[in-house]
Design a protein around this motif. Structure first.
Motif, PDB file in Angstrom:
ATOM      1  N   GLY A 125       1.886  11.252  -9.407  1.00  0.00           N
ATOM      2  CA  GLY A 125       0.939  11.507  -8.339  1.00  0.00           C
ATOM      3  C   GLY A 125       0.169  10.260  -7.945  1.00  0.00           C
ATOM      4  O   GLY A 125      -0.080  10.013  -6.759  1.00  0.00           O
ATOM      5  N   PHE A 126      -0.186   9.431  -8.930  1.00  0.00           N
ATOM      6  CA  PHE A 126      -0.882   8.181  -8.608  1.00  0.00           C
ATOM      7  C   PHE A 126      -0.008   7.258  -7.761  1.00  0.00           C
ATOM      8  O   PHE A 126      -0.473   6.667  -6.783  1.00  0.00           O
ATOM      9  N   VAL A 127       1.245   7.124  -8.122  1.00  0.00           N
ATOM     10  CA  VAL A 127       2.148   6.264  -7.349  1.00  0.00           C
ATOM     11  C   VAL A 127       2.274   6.781  -5.919  1.00  0.00           C
ATOM     12  O   VAL A 127       2.173   6.020  -4.951  1.00  0.00           O
ATOM     13  N   HIS A 128       2.473   8.077  -5.778  1.00  0.00           N
ATOM     14  CA  HIS A 128       2.616   8.657  -4.440  1.00  0.00           C
ATOM     15  C   HIS A 128       1.313   8.570  -3.650  1.00  0.00           C
ATOM     16  O   HIS A 128       1.330   8.329  -2.440  1.00  0.00           O
ATOM     17  N   ALA A 129       0.176   8.752  -4.324  1.00  0.00           N
ATOM     18  CA  ALA A 129      -1.120   8.716  -3.634  1.00  0.00           C
ATOM     19  C   ALA A 129      -1.443   7.307  -3.151  1.00  0.00           C
ATOM     20  O   ALA A 129      -2.024   7.134  -2.065  1.00  0.00           O
ATOM     21  N   VAL A 130      -1.103   6.302  -3.935  1.00  0.00           N
ATOM     22  CA  VAL A 130      -1.317   4.921  -3.495  1.00  0.00           C
ATOM     23  C   VAL A 130      -0.549   4.659  -2.204  1.00  0.00           C
ATOM     24  O   VAL A 130      -1.068   4.049  -1.256  1.00  0.00           O
ATOM     25  N   ARG A 131       0.678   5.133  -2.146  1.00  0.00           N
ATOM     26  CA  ARG A 131       1.467   4.979  -0.917  1.00  0.00           C
ATOM     27  C   ARG A 131       0.834   5.748   0.239  1.00  0.00           C
ATOM     28  O   ARG A 131       0.801   5.278   1.382  1.00  0.00           O
ATOM     29  N   GLU A 132       0.317   6.938  -0.061  1.00  0.00           N
ATOM     30  CA  GLU A 132      -0.263   7.787   0.980  1.00  0.00           C
ATOM     31  C   GLU A 132      -1.448   7.110   1.670  1.00  0.00           C
ATOM     32  O   GLU A 132      -1.582   7.189   2.895  1.00  0.00           O
ATOM     33  N   ILE A 133      -2.306   6.456   0.898  1.00  0.00           N
ATOM     34  CA  ILE A 133      -3.487   5.840   1.509  1.00  0.00           C
ATOM     35  C   ILE A 133      -3.190   4.434   2.033  1.00  0.00           C
ATOM     36  O   ILE A 133      -4.065   3.803   2.624  1.00  0.00           O
ATOM     37  N   GLY A 134      -1.968   3.949   1.816  1.00  0.00           N
ATOM     38  CA  GLY A 134      -1.527   2.712   2.449  1.00  0.00           C
ATOM     39  C   GLY A 134      -2.130   1.441   1.892  1.00  0.00           C
ATOM     40  O   GLY A 134      -2.351   0.484   2.634  1.00  0.00           O
ATOM     41  N   VAL A 135      -2.410   1.411   0.583  1.00  0.00           N
ATOM     42  CA  VAL A 135      -2.946   0.190  -0.025  1.00  0.00           C
ATOM     43  C   VAL A 135      -1.852  -0.527  -0.797  1.00  0.00           C
ATOM     44  O   VAL A 135      -0.817   0.053  -1.138  1.00  0.00           O
ATOM     45  N   ARG A 136      -2.085  -1.801  -1.096  1.00  0.00           N
ATOM     46  CA  ARG A 136      -1.080  -2.604  -1.782  1.00  0.00           C
ATOM     47  C   ARG A 136      -1.452  -2.914  -3.226  1.00  0.00           C
ATOM     48  O   ARG A 136      -0.616  -2.860  -4.113  1.00  0.00           O
ATOM     49  N   ARG A 137      -2.721  -3.265  -3.455  1.00  0.00           N
ATOM     50  CA  ARG A 137      -3.149  -3.689  -4.787  1.00  0.00           C
ATOM     51  C   ARG A 137      -4.235  -2.759  -5.297  1.00  0.00           C
ATOM     52  O   ARG A 137      -5.141  -2.367  -4.551  1.00  0.00           O
ATOM     53  N   VAL A 138      -4.177  -2.436  -6.583  1.00  0.00           N
ATOM     54  CA  VAL A 138      -5.140  -1.519  -7.171  1.00  0.00           C
ATOM     55  C   VAL A 138      -5.766  -2.121  -8.422  1.00  0.00           C
ATOM     56  O   VAL A 138      -5.196  -3.004  -9.067  1.00  0.00           O
ATOM     57  N   ALA A 139      -6.937  -1.619  -8.742  1.00  0.00           N
ATOM     58  CA  ALA A 139      -7.581  -1.909 -10.025  1.00  0.00           C
ATOM     59  C   ALA A 139      -7.560  -0.626 -10.845  1.00  0.00           C
ATOM     60  O   ALA A 139      -7.799   0.466 -10.313  1.00  0.00           O
TER      61      ALA A 139
END
Length: 243
Positions: free
Chosen positions: A108-122
Motif C-alpha cells: 500500500g505504501f508503494v502504491h500510495a507514493v505513486r498515487e500522490i505523485g512524489v519521487r523521494r520520501v523520508a
C-alpha cells in the motif's frame, strides 16, 4: 456499500479503523479481524512469525462471512521483513485462502507514493535500525527513492501504541528532510488517523501513515476512490500549503 476486510495483528491501534471509516463519510464498511502475534517484539524473527501464511489463513473465515470484497494484511513489518518477493508470495497465498483480492500495508505504501505523485520520501519509523533498513530496501524494490530514514529504536508495538500527537510529530520531524517530497510512518501500531492533518500542516508536505494507507489500499483493490480531506493528501486533491 463497499465492505473492506483487514487482518490486524494484536490489539494496539485498531481504533484507527472506525475513525477512518467515519472520516470517509461514504458507503464504506470497515471490518477488522485480529490475528495472533506471538511475541510482541520488533525483532526480525518475531516479525516474520507474525506474518506467517498459515497464521493469517486461520483468521480469514470471519472476513468471508462479513461479505468483504478485498482484504489487506494490516501489518507493514509483518510483510516487508519477508522481502519483495516473499511479501508477494505472502499476499498471493492470502488471496488464495480468502478467495478475494488481497494486499498488505507495505505494498500500500508503494502504491500510495505513486498515487500522490512524489519521487523521494523520508521514512519515520518506530522500529530499530535493522528493521527500518529492510523497509527502505522494500521501498527501493518498488522504485521509491528513499531520501532519509530515521529509526526511533522502539522494541514493541505495545510501546508505540501509547504515543500521542507530540511523540508522533517528533518522529516525523526527526525523519523529514528538504530532499523528501513526502514522509512515511510505516507502523500500524501508531494511532495516526486523528493526526494526519496536523502532520501535513506541520511538515508542509504529504504524510502517509500505515493505517491510512492500509484502508486506501483496500479501496484501491475494490476500484473505489473516496474524497476525504481529513485523511490527508492521499484522499484529497487539495494542495498542501507550506507554513
Amino acid at each position: 456499500m463497499t465492505a473492506l476486510g483487514f487482518l490486524y495483528p494484536g490489539h494496539f491501534a485498531e481504533d484507527d479503523y472506525p475513525r477512518i471509516e467515519q472520516l470517509l463519510g461514504s458507503d464504506i464498511r470497515v471490518d477488522l479481524v485480529h490475528t495472533g502475534i506471538g511475541e510482541d517484539a520488533y525483532r526480525l524473527e518475531a516479525l516474520r512469525g507474525t506474518g506467517a501464511v498459515d497464521q493469517l489463513a486461520r483468521s480469514v473465515e470471519g472476513l468471508r462471512l462479513s461479505g468483504a470484497e478485498a482484504v489487506v494484511w494490516a501489518s507493514t513489518s509483518g510483510s516487508f521483513v519477508h522481502g519483495w518477493e516473499g511479501a508477494h508470495e505472502q499476499v498471493r497465498a492470502l488471496a488464495r485462502a480468502v478467495g478475494m483480492p488481497a494486499s498488505a500495508t507495505s505494498f500500500g505504501f508503494v502504491h500510495a507514493v505513486r498515487e500522490i505523485g512524489v519521487r523521494r520520501v523520508a521514512v519515520a519509523a518506530t522500529y530499530p535500525e535493522d528493521v527500518t533498513a529492510l523497509f527502505a530496501d522494500f521501498l527501493r524494490a518498488g522504485e521509491v527513492e528513499v531520501a532519509a530514514a530515521h529509526s526511533a529504536g522502539s522494541r514493541s508495538a505495545e510501546q508505540v501504541a501509547s504515543w500521542g500527537e507530540p511523540e508522533i510529530l517528533a518522529l516525523a520531524r526527526a525523519a523529514d528532510t528538504p530532499r523528501a517530497d513526502a514522509v512515511l510512518l510505516p507502523d500500524t501500531a501508531l494511532h495516526t488517523a486523528s493526526h494526519i492533518a496536523a502532520l501535513e500542516k506541520d511538515l508542509g508536505k504529504p504524510v502517509l501513515t500505515a493505517n491510512q494507507v492500509t484502508v486506501w489500499e483496500a479501496l484501491r483493490l475494490t476500484d473505489r476512490r473516496v474524497n476525504a480531506p481529513g485523511l490527508g493528501a492521499l484522499f484529497s486533491r487539495e494542495p498542501i500549503v507550506q507554513v
